[in-house]
Design a protein around this motif. Sequence first.
Motif, short mmCIF file in Angstrom:
data_model
loop_
_atom_site.label_atom_id
_atom_site.label_comp_id
_atom_site.label_asym_id
_atom_site.label_seq_id
_atom_site.Cartn_x
_atom_site.Cartn_y
_atom_site.Cartn_z
N ARG A 338 0.84 -1.20 0.00
CA ARG A 338 0.00 0.00 0.00
C ARG A 338 0.87 1.25 0.00
NH1 ARG A 338 -3.17 -1.68 3.42
NH2 ARG A 338 -4.90 -2.30 2.10
N GLN A 342 0.60 3.99 -3.00
CA GLN A 342 0.28 5.37 -2.66
C GLN A 342 1.40 6.33 -3.07
OE1 GLN A 342 -0.41 5.03 1.55
NE2 GLN A 342 -2.55 4.41 1.32
N ARG A 345 1.34 6.82 -6.88
CA ARG A 345 0.22 7.65 -7.34
C ARG A 345 0.44 9.13 -7.01
NH1 ARG A 345 -4.64 6.62 -9.43
NH2 ARG A 345 -6.22 8.24 -9.28
N SER A 346 0.86 9.42 -5.78
CA SER A 346 1.01 10.82 -5.38
C SER A 346 2.11 11.51 -6.18
CB SER A 346 1.30 10.92 -3.88
OG SER A 346 2.46 10.18 -3.54
#
Length: 774
Positions: A338, A342, A345-346
């Motif tokens: 995860r 994350q 993506r950020s």
Amino acid sequence: MKDTFKKLLGVIQDAALALFRRIKQYPKLVRIAVYAVGGFLVSILLFVVLVWAGLFGRIPTKEDLKTISHQVATEVYSADSVLLGRYYIQERSTVPESEIPEGLKNALIATEDARFYQHHGIDTKSLFRVLIKSILLQNESAGGGSTLTQQLAKNIYPRRSYALLSMPINKIREMIIARRIEKLYSKDEILVLYLNTIPFGDNVFGVKTAAERFFSVPVRQLSIDQAAVLVGMLKATHRYNPRLFPERAKQRRDVVLSQLAKYSFITKDELSGYTSRPLKLKYQRISHNEGLAPYFRAFIRAELLAWCKDHEKRDGTAYNLYTDGLKIYTTIDSRLQRFAEQSIRSQMVVLQEKFSKQLKKQTMDQIAIGKIVHLAAYKALKNSGKTDKEVMASLKRPSRKKVFGYAGVKERSISSYDSLIHHMKFLQAGLMALEPGTGNIRAWVGGIDHEFFQYDHVKETTKRQIGSTFKPIVYAAAMEQGISPCDYVSARKTSYTNMEDWTPENSGDDIYDQKYSMEGGLANSVNTVSVKVLEQAGITNTIRTAERMGITSELPKVPSLALGTASISMIEMVTAYAVFANRGKHVAPVYITGITDSRGKVLESFDDHPKPVAALSSETSDMMVHMLKRVVNEGTASSLRGRYNLSNDIAGKTGTTQSNADGWFIAITPKLVVGCWVGADDPRLHFQRTAEGQGAATALPIVGRFFQKLNSNDDFNDISKARFVSLTPALMRKLDCELSRSDRNFIDRIFNRKKGVKKTKFKEGKKKLFRRNR
């Protein structure tokens, strides 16, 4: 079966004759009425017997029902027991009786079959209503008569079409099957079977999958009102789908709660409290393209399919990955996975905004023309006989399509051609995290979105140029050949006649007159120095070293190999860098630890880790880690310390290929090696400016964000606070290229604790020794 059928017909015949003799004495009208009713009842009885005898299709025997089976999705679990996803045709999973809460059972019984514990599969009180409404009037929506056991029979053995006789034949079949089920299973076992087979809409089967899908909780944690929502859906799975029709689903939920109160499963006060609650969904779709680690699940699927083909069940048939409910246990850590997803993506949202502004329409069109011939729509149109002009006109005609965007997937009117252009412009990324000591892969992200971009940038068959991330392997090979880290190398330009006068260049013009030690050349990523170190080590020796470290890709036997012109996969590079952290030992990657059947029986265990194989000497790997720490502390990866404030004991190397087509960064810590790549799927699309497209600006920030998340979680203190093995005094002297011979003798006396060395001198010596080795 034939003998039983004959006996039954004989009994019916004898009973009919006896009845006929007795009614002869009654008046004619009475006899006609009796004959009519009797004939009707005999017809029904005979019809039932014909269904029971299998005239309209075989009815499952008790032996069949003892081994009830249905399609169950295979589940993939992380090392920390989190469901990553499923392989399925129908998304169905099972749950044991011990995990089904009483509230769910009560809601089901109160709503669907209030006399469940009183009947034996057929509710005779409701039978007459079913006879009139469902059978005689052919009203399929009449309901009200099927018990839970009969519904279970329908779920396991779906109804068939018999034209006008479909309803009566199917109803009678279900009653017969229900009676047989009741003789084989307890009431609670029947409830469990029912809850594990019932459809809940959205292609979800079984209450376990439904609880996870609509509320993101395991079944045992369902509250009364949540259970009521799921039970309410059973009346009409689409009409009362809480995702599609929340208000309607809430009304139906309240009906179920009222039924619970009616049969005293909850009090009136509890009813009031539950009905006042809003309908709170936490919808979570775990499909082939969604959920955690979709690229990883797609990667291992081929291996699992091969395993199923080679392993048989008790009945002699091969296992089916999509229907046999296998459980696959992997090395992935759901938390690290995860963090990785994350972080990608950020960072990619930020990069994409900059990247899109630099793309030129003319370049995009030129690339698209070459790619459009590979589209399925293009091939279909060409095969239909259309001309090139007609094909292009069709492909440029808008239609409703889903398109990817970081703000969310949208459906819009767009042509196939424009859709291709739209999705071409997105930068991709890959990340892999591996434990160097065990080979366990802890995180795997192959791209930015598996639904739209299924090309996995981690697996071994996906290769990209690696740039300067190959340089540490060159320097390690040189030290393995006995070349001293303190042998200074000139940075001056050199032309290679065997490569058409190829002349490697550096990023700065003011460094060609300097000389560098290995540590300095690596920390500053000096290209001209790296090529000369490769020549000293020998290209063949360097390739052999790379192969021992886990590189399986073909490496070109040319000087430019030192600059990372070879194309190598992410999994190979991270495995190779793990050798540095593992003190010279290579361990093959591990990703599956075990396979069980749906009941938990172990079918195969992969507990034995691959044996470490020496790839480098421990001295070489320890010195390489020290040199790569300087890249982080002072060199091209120093933003890990400044911008991301990482205090970990960390080493690493950035890499950037020609025209900024590929950006790399691989970080090494004692217990975790993390590699990241960023670039467009087509290398012709790239950042125009190196400041924005280099690995330090694209890939490194993702790794920085990843470690920030890891460091903030106390569960990973063993990783974040781990420290590399300290260098021995001998290795420190090898790397301290600026110490004079007298300095070296002085340091020897300090470490040997010779008498006569004062405390102040001792401290000064330590400072001098460690100043260059921090």
